[in-house]
Design a protein around this motif. Structure first.
Motif, PDB file in Angstrom:
ATOM      1  N   ASN A  54      48.886  46.078 -84.136  1.00 28.11           N
ATOM      2  CA  ASN A  54      49.235  46.135 -82.713  1.00 28.11           C
ATOM      3  C   ASN A  54      48.142  45.456 -81.891  1.00 28.11           C
ATOM      4  O   ASN A  54      47.192  46.085 -81.448  1.00 28.11           O
ATOM      5  N   ARG A 102      48.267  44.125 -78.911  1.00 27.79           N
ATOM      6  CA  ARG A 102      48.257  44.396 -77.479  1.00 27.79           C
ATOM      7  C   ARG A 102      47.290  45.535 -77.147  1.00 27.79           C
ATOM      8  O   ARG A 102      46.725  45.569 -76.054  1.00 27.79           O
ATOM      9  N   ASP A 161      44.265  46.404 -74.172  1.00 25.91           N
ATOM     10  CA  ASP A 161      44.040  47.665 -73.458  1.00 25.91           C
ATOM     11  C   ASP A 161      42.556  48.023 -73.450  1.00 25.91           C
ATOM     12  O   ASP A 161      42.049  48.574 -72.471  1.00 25.91           O
ATOM     13  N   ILE A 213      54.067  54.196 -70.788  1.00 25.64           N
ATOM     14  CA  ILE A 213      53.721  53.437 -71.999  1.00 25.64           C
ATOM     15  C   ILE A 213      53.984  54.264 -73.252  1.00 25.64           C
ATOM     16  O   ILE A 213      54.633  53.805 -74.196  1.00 25.64           O
ATOM     17  N   ARG A 227      57.485  54.766 -74.274  1.00 16.55           N
ATOM     18  CA  ARG A 227      58.122  53.475 -74.561  1.00 16.55           C
ATOM     19  C   ARG A 227      59.126  53.060 -73.506  1.00 16.55           C
ATOM     20  O   ARG A 227      60.061  52.309 -73.775  1.00 16.55           O
ATOM     21  N   THR A 282      58.313  51.308 -70.839  1.00  8.05           N
ATOM     22  CA  THR A 282      57.938  49.925 -70.534  1.00  8.05           C
ATOM     23  C   THR A 282      56.628  49.584 -71.224  1.00  8.05           C
ATOM     24  O   THR A 282      55.809  50.469 -71.504  1.00  8.05           O
ATOM     25  N   ASP A 283      56.469  48.309 -71.516  1.00  6.13           N
ATOM     26  CA  ASP A 283      55.222  47.812 -72.102  1.00  6.13           C
ATOM     27  C   ASP A 283      54.656  46.699 -71.232  1.00  6.13           C
ATOM     28  O   ASP A 283      53.850  45.897 -71.673  1.00  6.13           O
ATOM     29  N   ARG A 334      50.113  48.490 -68.102  1.00  3.75           N
ATOM     30  CA  ARG A 334      49.006  48.769 -69.032  1.00  3.75           C
ATOM     31  C   ARG A 334      47.663  48.688 -68.300  1.00  3.75           C
ATOM     32  O   ARG A 334      46.746  49.475 -68.570  1.00  3.75           O
ATOM     33  N   PRO A 372      53.098  52.211 -82.707  1.00  2.00           N
ATOM     34  CA  PRO A 372      52.510  52.258 -81.367  1.00  2.00           C
ATOM     35  C   PRO A 372      52.572  53.624 -80.685  1.00  2.00           C
ATOM     36  O   PRO A 372      51.640  54.007 -79.996  1.00  2.00           O
ATOM     37  N   ASP A 424      48.820  54.189 -79.955  1.00  2.02           N
ATOM     38  CA  ASP A 424      48.429  53.925 -78.569  1.00  2.02           C
ATOM     39  C   ASP A 424      47.687  55.088 -77.919  1.00  2.02           C
ATOM     40  O   ASP A 424      46.586  54.911 -77.393  1.00  2.02           O
TER      41      ASP A 424
END
Length: 304
Positions: free
Chosen positions: A40, A42, A46, A155, A158, A160-161, A166, A213, A217
């Motif tokens: 992951n 992304r 973060d 987030i 889930r 929106t990403d 973020r 995620p 996350d």
């Protein structure tokens, strides 16, 4: 002798470099074959958001003597200026890629791989304006906390990403970590070093054991990233040569936009060749900027 007051914490700079390499790895621009670790990418961005929040408070206090509009413009310029050279070059390739391959696509963006920078600046500007308007620190902290919690919920569930969400979720975390007092226990350095290494290992473990995620996350964003940043800041390790090496982080992140275009056109296919090109461009970028500042400082001295 180094002026340690002007030298950044080298552990934090190493973490910045690590995050940039993580993003490269996620995009397939790597010397090693992608495996189970760090799927992951992304989440590495973060960490950049959290890190930016950690150093943001002092900047939010700047330009108070100017009007809100002038102060806001100066604030954005101050934040953008250190990365303007790199960002501008890479943005050209990102726009070429966008108009060549993604125009009209459902999830297309003219910023491409560079999405982190504009979203960061937008949320930072919102914080600057908010802090100027509310005056009292505790009200400002409540406001960013409320929006931060709401963004994290979006987030983690889930919903929106989206990159700006973020940024809204992670910047307050960095700000609040910066407010935590340092450990004042005698001989605390060994505790901080062991904690730092243990958390670093935990980041590897979580990325391998819980690559999903919705599990990874919250563990990384809410626990491990803030913790490793806090303990890194406790350790007095400042070395200008280490920091010079780590200063390629921005280039490693941004110049992926260059090889992305040539990969899409079929001119680049090898991940390790793409990585070496990005690395070379990042080193060249740092060299050009260093030479520029040396010449600029010499001219200032001459004029003085």
């Amino acid at each position: 002798m180094e002026n340690h007051s002007k030298v950044r914490n080298s552990l934090i700079e190493i973490l910045r470099l690590f995050a940039a390499l993580w993003v490269c790895y996620y995009h397939g621009i790597t010397l090693i074959e992608r495996g189970a670790f760090f799927g992951n990418g992304r989440i590495a961005v973060d960490f950049f958001f959290i890190l930016s929040g950690f150093f943001l408070l002092k900047s939010l206090e700047s330009f108070k003597e100017k009007s809100l509009v002038k102060g806001s413009l100066n604030f954005v310029w101050k934040r953008l200026k250190p990365m303007l050279f790199t960002f501008s070059i890479c943005m050209v390739f990102s726009l070429i890629y966008f108009f060549s391959f993604e125009l009209g696509g459902e999830y297309s963006s003219p910023f491409g791989y560079l999405w982190y920078i504009p979203y960061l600046l937008v949320i930072e500007l919102c914080y600057y304006v908010c802090k100027r308007l509310v005056k009292k620190d505790w009200i400002f902290y409540i406001i960013i906390a409320v929006f931060g919690v709401a963004a994290n919920v979006l987030i983690f569930t889930r919903v929106t990403d989206f990159g700006m969400i973020r940024a809204l979720a992670c910047l307050p975390i960095g700000i609040f970590v910066s407010l935590i007092p340092k450990i004042r226990v005698k001989n605390s350095a060994p505790i901080c070093i062991v904690s730092f290494l243990a958390i670093f290992a935990a980041i590897f473990a979580v990325s391998y054991i819980a690559p999903e995620p919705k599990i990874e996350d919250p563990i990384l964003i809410l626990v491990l990233f803030p913790s490793i940043l806090y303990f890194a800041n406790q350790i007095e390790f400042k070395n200008k040569y280490v920091n010079l090496v780590c200063s390629i982080s921005l280039g490693l992140y941004c110049y992926q936009a260059v090889v992305r275009y040539f990969e899409r056109t079929g001119q680049l296919t090898s991940p390790w060749v793409m990585f070496l090109i990005v690395l070379g461009l990042a080193i060249l970028d740092v060299t050009i900027r260093k030479v520029y500042f040396v010449i600029k400082n010499k001219n200032k001295t001459r004029l003085a």
